[in-house]
Design an enzyme around this catalytic site. Structure first.
Site, PDB file in Angstrom:
ATOM      1  N   ASP A  90       0.848  -1.196   0.000  1.00 21.67           N
ATOM      2  CA  ASP A  90       0.000   0.000   0.000  1.00 21.67           C
ATOM      3  C   ASP A  90       0.884   1.247   0.000  1.00 21.67           C
ATOM      4  OD1 ASP A  90      -3.219   0.522   1.029  1.00 21.67           O
ATOM      5  OD2 ASP A  90      -1.800   2.197   1.100  1.00 21.67           O
ATOM      6  N   HIS A 132     -10.116  -5.282  -3.072  1.00 26.04           N
ATOM      7  CA  HIS A 132      -8.775  -5.538  -2.540  1.00 26.04           C
ATOM      8  C   HIS A 132      -8.882  -5.994  -1.106  1.00 26.04           C
ATOM      9  CE1 HIS A 132      -9.861  -1.272  -2.184  1.00 26.04           C
ATOM     10  NE2 HIS A 132      -9.224  -1.278  -1.023  1.00 26.04           N
ATOM     11  N   LEU A 133      -8.045  -6.955  -0.759  1.00 25.94           N
ATOM     12  CA  LEU A 133      -7.904  -7.371   0.630  1.00 25.94           C
ATOM     13  C   LEU A 133      -6.662  -6.682   1.182  1.00 25.94           C
ATOM     14  CD1 LEU A 133      -8.576 -11.230   0.384  1.00 25.94           C
ATOM     15  CD2 LEU A 133     -10.221  -9.369   0.683  1.00 25.94           C
ATOM     16  N   HIS A 134      -6.825  -5.969   2.302  1.00 23.11           N
ATOM     17  CA  HIS A 134      -5.679  -5.412   3.007  1.00 23.11           C
ATOM     18  C   HIS A 134      -5.111  -6.512   3.902  1.00 23.11           C
ATOM     19  CE1 HIS A 134      -6.850  -1.001   2.515  1.00 23.11           C
ATOM     20  NE2 HIS A 134      -8.034  -1.570   2.306  1.00 23.11           N
TER      21      HIS A 134
HETATM   22  P1  5GP Z   1      -9.777   1.325   0.675  1.00 23.87           P
HETATM   23  O1  5GP Z   1      -9.890   2.628   1.420  1.00 23.87           O
HETATM   24  O2  5GP Z   1     -10.517   1.399  -0.637  1.00 23.87           O
HETATM   25  O3  5GP Z   1     -10.145   0.114   1.485  1.00 23.87           O
HETATM   26  O4  5GP Z   1      -8.231   1.117   0.372  1.00 23.87           O
HETATM   27  C1  5GP Z   1      -7.582   1.663  -0.721  1.00 23.87           C
HETATM   28  C2  5GP Z   1      -6.101   1.615  -0.431  1.00 23.87           C
HETATM   29  O5  5GP Z   1      -5.404   1.791  -1.640  1.00 23.87           O
HETATM   30  C3  5GP Z   1      -5.621   2.699   0.530  1.00 23.87           C
HETATM   31  O6  5GP Z   1      -5.029   2.083   1.661  1.00 23.87           O
HETATM   32  C4  5GP Z   1      -4.631   3.500  -0.308  1.00 23.87           C
HETATM   33  O7  5GP Z   1      -3.516   3.933   0.442  1.00 23.87           O
HETATM   34  C5  5GP Z   1      -4.228   2.524  -1.386  1.00 23.87           C
HETATM   35  N1  5GP Z   1      -3.864   3.129  -2.664  1.00 23.87           N
HETATM   36  C6  5GP Z   1      -4.557   4.075  -3.351  1.00 23.87           C
HETATM   37  N2  5GP Z   1      -3.941   4.368  -4.515  1.00 23.87           N
HETATM   38  C7  5GP Z   1      -2.830   3.581  -4.556  1.00 23.87           C
HETATM   39  C8  5GP Z   1      -1.776   3.427  -5.521  1.00 23.87           C
HETATM   40  O8  5GP Z   1      -1.740   4.071  -6.566  1.00 23.87           O
HETATM   41  N3  5GP Z   1      -0.800   2.533  -5.229  1.00 23.87           N
HETATM   42  C9  5GP Z   1      -0.800   1.788  -4.084  1.00 23.87           C
HETATM   43  N4  5GP Z   1       0.215   0.920  -3.893  1.00 23.87           N
HETATM   44  N5  5GP Z   1      -1.782   1.907  -3.152  1.00 23.87           N
HETATM   45  C10 5GP Z   1      -2.779   2.794  -3.384  1.00 23.87           C
END
Ligand code: 5GP
Ligand code: ZN
Length: 117
Positions: A34, A103-105
Site C-alpha cells: 500500500d 482488494h484485501l488489506h
Molecule cells: P480502501 O480505502 O478502498 O479500502 O483502500 C484503498 C487503499 O489503496 C488505501 O489504503 C490506499 O492507500 C491505497 N492506494 C490508493 N492508490 C494507490 C496506488 O496508486 N498505489 C498503491 N500501492 N496503493 C494505493
C-alpha cells in the site's frame, strides 16, 4: 464484472501501466504494498479482473479466482506476519472504501486493536 476498467488505478497496476511494489503475481491475483501503509506490513491483494467490491466478486461464478484471492492473502500474512496478521476489505461508504476495485488489506507487524474504528 469486467476484465479491466481503463480508468481504475488497480487495473493499471495489474496491467503494469503504473508501478507498484509487488510481492506476488499470478493468473488470478496481484499483491503489492500500500502506498500509504497503516502498519509495518500493509499489502493489498487484488484480483486480476476488475470487480468493484466483495459482493460482486462473491456473486460471480469463478470459484478458482475467489479461492485464490483468499489463499494469496493467507500466504502473504504467513510470510510477513510472524506474530499474526489481519485481513480486511472495505465495501461501500460506511466502511470507507476509496478504491473501487476489490482488494484485501493484509496488515501485520504491530499489535492491533479490536473493534476497528
Ligand atoms: P480502501 O480505502 O478502498 O479500502 O483502500 C484503498 C487503499 O489503496 C488505501 O489504503 C490506499 O492507500 C491505497 N492506494 C490508493 N492508490 C494507490 C496506488 O496508486 N498505489 C498503491 N500501492 N496503493 C494505493
Ligand atoms: Zn480495476
Amino acid at each position: 464484472m469486467t476484465a479491466i476498467d481503463p480508468s481504475c488505478i488497480f487495473c493499471k497496476i495489474v496491467g503494469r501501466e503504473i508501478p507498484a511494489d509487488e510481492v506476488l503475481r499470478d493468473e488470478h491475483v496481484v499483491a503489492f504494498r500500500d502506498v500509504r501503509p497503516v502498519a509495518p506490513t500493509h499489502i493489498l491483494v487484488v484480483p486480476t479482473v476488475h470487480v468493484a467490491h466483495l459482493s460482486g466478486f462473491a456473486a460471480q461464478a469463478d470459484t478458482a479466482a475467489s479461492a485464490r484471492l483468499l489463499a494469496a492473502a493467507a500466504e502473504i500474512g504467513t510470510r510477513f506476519g510472524t506474530r499474526g496478521y489481519r485481513v480486511v476489505t472495505n465495501e461501500g461508504s460506511d466502511a470507507g472504501q476509496t478504491v473501487h476495485h476489490l482488494h484485501l488489506h493484509v496488515l501485520a507487524g504491530r499489535s492491533m486493536a479490536w473493534p476497528p474504528g
